[in-house]
Design an enzyme around this catalytic site. Sequence first.
Site, short mmCIF file in Angstrom:
data_model
loop_
_atom_site.label_atom_id
_atom_site.label_comp_id
_atom_site.label_asym_id
_atom_site.label_seq_id
_atom_site.Cartn_x
_atom_site.Cartn_y
_atom_site.Cartn_z
N HIS A 1 12.13 -6.61 -73.75
CA HIS A 1 12.61 -7.12 -74.83
C HIS A 1 12.78 -8.74 -74.99
CE1 HIS A 1 14.95 -2.82 -75.06
NE2 HIS A 1 13.47 -2.79 -75.26
N SER B 1 1.19 -12.33 -81.87
CA SER B 1 1.70 -10.92 -82.34
C SER B 1 1.15 -10.82 -83.83
CB SER B 1 3.02 -10.68 -82.38
OG SER B 1 3.41 -10.81 -81.03
N LYS C 1 13.92 -14.55 -73.57
CA LYS C 1 13.50 -13.39 -72.45
C LYS C 1 14.66 -13.11 -71.37
CE LYS C 1 10.21 -11.24 -71.63
NZ LYS C 1 9.75 -9.88 -72.04
N HIS D 1 2.17 0.16 -80.70
CA HIS D 1 3.49 -0.31 -81.02
C HIS D 1 3.27 -1.94 -80.26
CE1 HIS D 1 3.93 0.39 -76.62
NE2 HIS D 1 5.35 -0.10 -76.63
#
Length: 502
Positions: free
Chosen positions: A224, A403, A495, A421
């Site tokens: 995450h 990304s 992070k 994903h």
Amino acid sequence: MYIDPTTPKPPITATGDAVGFLPARNSYGKPITVIGTEAIRNGFDAICLQQALNSRGAPGVTDLVLNPDAHAGYGAPVGSVLVSPTHIYPGPVGVDMKCSMSLLQFDLPVEEIADKKVRRKLIEEICQRLPTGAGRGQSSLKHGRKISVDLGKQAVIEGASASVCAQLGIPPRWADRCEDSFHVAHDGSAGTLGERLEWLLHAGVVKNFDIKVNQLGSYGGGNHFGECEAVEVADNDRARAVADVFGLRHGKTAFLSHCGSRGLGNVLASGQFKALQAMFARWDIPLPGGDKELVYAPLGTPEADAYLDDLALGANFATVNHMLINAMVLEAFESVFPGIKGDLVYFISHNIARQEIVDNRPAWVHRKGATRAFPGGHHALKGTPFEATGHPILLPGNPRDGSAVMVADAGAALSCYSVNHGAGRAMGRKEAIRRLDQGTIDSEMHEHDILSNCRQYPKDEAPAAYKDFNEVLKSVALAGLASEVARLKARFVIKDGDKADD
């Protein structure tokens, strides 16, 4: 169930440059659809493929898709899609209910954050508002928001309702930029969710609810993250037109977030696994592939109703969590750049079971590490801002390679309107920690001028621990599932080094 990793891999038959199939065991029903170039297909390990075969052979399953980011998970592979019109499966959702991606677009030119001191200040402001890691909540931070038990209950029952958004300082218009801004109980009501929540609290299934709701507006550990991005819209007419509808702004700054339902979702999912596993043991029901993570419940049974209600509660938490994260990221940027404007591009899940129309009948589409991909003209997008274009698909890669934002093409029907994903793991966490060099990882971040709140970037989250993101995206494009609209280039990363929630 233990699967020997030395077991020979079942062969995948290629039917195109990035499409193939894996026959079901004993040729039982429709083969497994496999998305991936030859390099990707060769990278699937034996455990991943055996889990796919186990899942395909489970009761009521009509379709199983392996996306290019697929790798071994618990029960079903991460990066898979399982469709059933008759049964619900907790395994092909996982323990982090509605783990999701969201993207916030600013009107701030990227040049404004070129200075490292500016980025360090933004990191500081964000970390004073958004906690990371297992167990930490809003009340632990300088600029955190106290969330009452009553508001927490309302959030998990209503999702991102106008009332919940108003109380948390979330722009209510952001609800229109959600794949699902709220979830209801198995009977279609919010009232039943309220009753289920009270039962869970009274029975002690959910403990320390006040602590759990305080995790609204927080990142977990492991994979995450929050990431500040430079938006680079692809240089073609379609991409520019779609980006305009999405609200993406070339050359401007954006913020990408990856998180889910935190401690509450984990408790709800774990409780469901235990309850169903106990039922299977009590009645001596055969497990698909002998795997206890592939327990299930026929739709319409009390067990299925209980799972769907708990999934809705966890999913509502995840939704509000992301909305609050974005509101507080916007607040942090405003503290450094007064007058800055920011709007949500989209919020989309990749650990969820949703009822959709598949082959002209309703079915539950389980996406475990897979992202919905409805193209323009899809009936489910009617009345949304994305009716003509298809909705944004948010795919995290890695800080080094960036990304992506994609949009579905008509060919997405092949994969049950789903894509990957993200990049997908190439190494397990322990293997990455053992094999990768910390100095090389940190040097790579420095070379690409990417800052982080971590003293050392976690080894198990390094780019080398993941598959080749460009090859994954190439697979999606060659298979005709989706096209790239924009690439997001990391400028800094938030992070935590704790154990991953998912």
